[in-house]
Design a protein around this motif. Structure first.
Motif, PDB file in Angstrom:
ATOM      1  N   UNK A  72       0.805  -1.225   0.000  1.00 38.85           N
ATOM      2  CA  UNK A  72       0.000   0.000   0.000  1.00 38.85           C
ATOM      3  C   UNK A  72       0.840   1.277   0.000  1.00 38.85           C
ATOM      4  N   UNK A  73       2.018   1.253   0.561  1.00 37.20           N
ATOM      5  CA  UNK A  73       2.851   2.448   0.658  1.00 37.20           C
ATOM      6  C   UNK A  73       4.181   2.223  -0.055  1.00 37.20           C
ATOM      7  N   UNK A  74       4.208   2.368  -1.375  1.00 34.61           N
ATOM      8  CA  UNK A  74       5.467   2.143  -2.100  1.00 34.61           C
ATOM      9  C   UNK A  74       6.480   3.252  -1.809  1.00 34.61           C
ATOM     10  N   UNK A  75       7.721   2.934  -1.977  1.00 38.29           N
ATOM     11  CA  UNK A  75       8.785   3.913  -1.793  1.00 38.29           C
ATOM     12  C   UNK A  75       8.807   4.883  -2.958  1.00 38.29           C
ATOM     13  N   UNK A  76       9.037   6.147  -2.650  1.00 46.76           N
ATOM     14  CA  UNK A  76       9.178   7.126  -3.722  1.00 46.76           C
ATOM     15  C   UNK A  76      10.677   7.346  -3.945  1.00 46.76           C
ATOM     16  N   UNK A  77      11.154   6.873  -5.050  1.00 49.25           N
ATOM     17  CA  UNK A  77      12.569   6.969  -5.377  1.00 49.25           C
ATOM     18  C   UNK A  77      12.873   8.326  -5.978  1.00 49.25           C
ATOM     19  N   UNK A  78      14.107   8.757  -5.818  1.00 48.54           N
ATOM     20  CA  UNK A  78      14.534  10.001  -6.442  1.00 48.54           C
ATOM     21  C   UNK A  78      14.642   9.790  -7.942  1.00 48.54           C
ATOM     22  N   UNK A  79      14.380  10.837  -8.716  1.00 43.67           N
ATOM     23  CA  UNK A  79      14.511  10.661 -10.168  1.00 43.67           C
ATOM     24  C   UNK A  79      15.971  10.434 -10.546  1.00 43.67           C
ATOM     25  N   UNK A  80      16.175   9.723 -11.622  1.00 43.31           N
ATOM     26  CA  UNK A  80      17.530   9.420 -12.080  1.00 43.31           C
ATOM     27  C   UNK A  80      18.200  10.693 -12.588  1.00 43.31           C
ATOM     28  N   UNK A  81      19.469  10.844 -12.262  1.00 38.22           N
ATOM     29  CA  UNK A  81      20.234  11.989 -12.734  1.00 38.22           C
ATOM     30  C   UNK A  81      20.644  11.759 -14.183  1.00 38.22           C
ATOM     31  N   UNK A  82      20.633  12.801 -14.989  1.00 40.31           N
ATOM     32  CA  UNK A  82      21.058  12.622 -16.382  1.00 40.31           C
ATOM     33  C   UNK A  82      22.556  12.345 -16.446  1.00 40.31           C
TER      34      UNK A  82
END
Length: 103
Positions: A72-82
């Protein structure tokens, strides 16, 4: 055929893991108490073992598969860096680092 297996979710979030652990321990504890009391009353240790094993089987069925209640509560990952040039990931020169002397 194999693409069907790739669509099945196989993960739990951290809160789901905690909930699964609590459910597992609760079922094992309750089945152990019930099994002990029933086996004590009828004076058959075998029934105690059967009841505990049944509790173990039920707890495995409820906690091992990643049911939706554990996701129910997935982890919010940081966006990938270019990707950029390799200059930013190089080590800094050693003369810029201050060395601490231990006394």
């Amino acid at each position: 055929m194999l693409s069907i297996f790739k669509t099945i979710p196989t993960h739990m979030d951290y809160k789901g893991q905690k909930l699964a652990e609590q459910i597992f321990q609760g079922i094992i504890l309750v089945s152990a108490v019930i099994g002990f009391l029933y086996g004590f009353i009828i004076e058959q240790f075998g029934w105690t073992v059967y009841i505990v094993l049944a509790g173990f089987a039920v707890s495995c069925l409820l906690t091992l598969p990643p049911w939706p209640m554990y996701r129910k509560t997935p982890l919010s990952w940081q966006p990938a860096l270019p990707e950029s040039s390799g200059d930013s990931r190089e080590k800094p020169p050693q003369e810029n680092l201050k060395k601490k002397k231990h006394k």
